[in-house]
Design an enzyme around this catalytic site. Sequence first.
Site, mmCIF file in Angstrom:
data_model
loop_
_atom_site.group_PDB
_atom_site.id
_atom_site.type_symbol
_atom_site.label_atom_id
_atom_site.label_comp_id
_atom_site.label_asym_id
_atom_site.label_seq_id
_atom_site.Cartn_x
_atom_site.Cartn_y
_atom_site.Cartn_z
ATOM 1 N N GLU A 25 0.646 -4.234 3.782
ATOM 2 C CA GLU A 25 0.665 -3.205 4.815
ATOM 3 C C GLU A 25 -0.708 -2.555 4.854
ATOM 4 O O GLU A 25 -1.133 -1.932 3.883
ATOM 5 C CB GLU A 25 1.737 -2.161 4.496
ATOM 6 C CG GLU A 25 1.808 -1.032 5.503
ATOM 7 C CD GLU A 25 2.733 0.089 5.073
ATOM 8 O OE1 GLU A 25 3.198 0.832 5.965
ATOM 9 O OE2 GLU A 25 2.973 0.248 3.856
ATOM 10 N N ASP A 66 3.111 -2.655 -0.372
ATOM 11 C CA ASP A 66 3.316 -1.432 0.391
ATOM 12 C C ASP A 66 2.086 -0.536 0.293
ATOM 13 O O ASP A 66 1.472 -0.416 -0.778
ATOM 14 C CB ASP A 66 4.544 -0.698 -0.173
ATOM 15 C CG ASP A 66 4.842 0.591 0.553
ATOM 16 O OD1 ASP A 66 5.217 0.528 1.736
ATOM 17 O OD2 ASP A 66 4.699 1.665 -0.061
#
Length: 529
Positions: free
Chosen positions: A267, A204
Amino acid sequence: MGLDRGDGWWRRAVIYELAVVSFQDSDGDGKGDLAGLLQRTDYLTWLGVDAVWLTPIYPSPMGDFGYDIADFRAVDPTFGTLADFDRVLHALHDAGIRLILDFVPNHTSSEHPWFVESSLSRTGDKADWYLWADGAANGGPPNNWLSRFGGTAWEWSEARGQFYCHTFLTQQPDLNWRNPRLQEALADVMRFWLDRGVDGFRVDASAVLIKDDLLRDNPPNPDAGKETPPPQRFTPVFTDDRPETMGCIEMLREVLDEYDGRVLCGEVQGKTDRIGHFYGSDKPRLHLPLNFALLDSQWDALSLQATIDAYFNALPKGAWPDWVIGGHDKQRVASRIGPAQARVLAMLLLTVRGTPFLYMGDELGKQRSPLPRESVQDPFEKLVPGFGLGRDPERTPMRWDGSEGGGFTAGKPWLPMQDHRSCNVEQQQRDERSLLQLYRQLIELRRKHPCLVDGDYQPRRARNDVLCYRRCQGQTRMSVGLNIANEPRQWPCGGGIRLISTHLDRAVEQVEGPILLRANEGIVVIEAL
């Protein structure tokens, strides 16, 4: 079925993101859990996906969908226990499906013991595990950095007498990646889950792990206007995609590579021409920097042609591409392009070169679910209202049938299920021409024809609203024609054997070119040699 532990499996895989809280509730509390996921593994097998990526299941106050983690090495009681997790992992592996976990190395919850200890003293054992700074001369925040959720990215700690940085919520303090002991602690977290048998991680916020050590102010955004959300009024030059961040990702990859056959997705942020940066060169970084180009592209043949070409041109030599069409914080693509073109997108996703990622419900054509104001839970919508940033509509529970609880729960769902009841698994499984059946058949087609996985990608010129390309491997040539228009179009394909139509109403048969594509139709043809 068994699990193939061969390296590079992720090149062949179809990866399915699911939010456990919205997948299946087993105990009637209105929230999905690991026991519920275990009940639905047969569906994942039926659909044919090769791996599932789970949004965070760790203990959390749930201020931001579980991305505010209070313990990296446990399971939140909402979802179950570590024993439940192990049962899910083993069941998936027995079915030949891998499991990818979300890994959140940029921040923790403010309730994490690391932060609690760091807040107590400037000289303690974990004093510099987070980003702390003295205030400005006027006593205000150290600089003009902004939180993604609005307002300053700095919060005052009375106990410590300093500000801490939070890229996201106030309750999500940023970790200090310049601290070697913090890095090793995060490496041990990875090993904890890898030792349990997980097959990789989706990292993330991997582009923001390091911020400028001089704390320099970000410059004004020259493109900001009245429609620009307040958190974007500065250009994040000194907070996003810093060169030092690549060293952090390289460290994560080194830990992962201690184990065979594991994958590191991430990401990433920025434009397509920056994505190659995250693959690495001398030192490997991410196997799959997640590519959202199809979500950002204008939906016409010429724009899609350019989007695909620009992405492939940005990849370093030897890098493997990937395509993402949905996610827990991305607006539903079917709402933007419509149900008819959602079928065309399915064919594009599963026939273009690269690893496909889809988000639970994409295979049903799930659209954004309007929610009453009193039901909003996403901090984006609460803290930055009026800009359409809310992500709750993408996170509503999965509909398995047409009942009031959608087969998801016997209780009250954690988010209202206001999408159309007919958009459910049971109904689409019965309908031989449904979008769900199309996804299943395309996944099976991809598995049967290695050319659609390993074959070269050869673009053809898009004309007359038809996006087209070839996949070539050895003596096999497969052509894909996608009509982006809502009316028939001629496609000058040379003919061959038509394998599948997005309409699912044509048999496998010999066809001669040029081929008339019906409105919103795509087809795959094995060309005659």
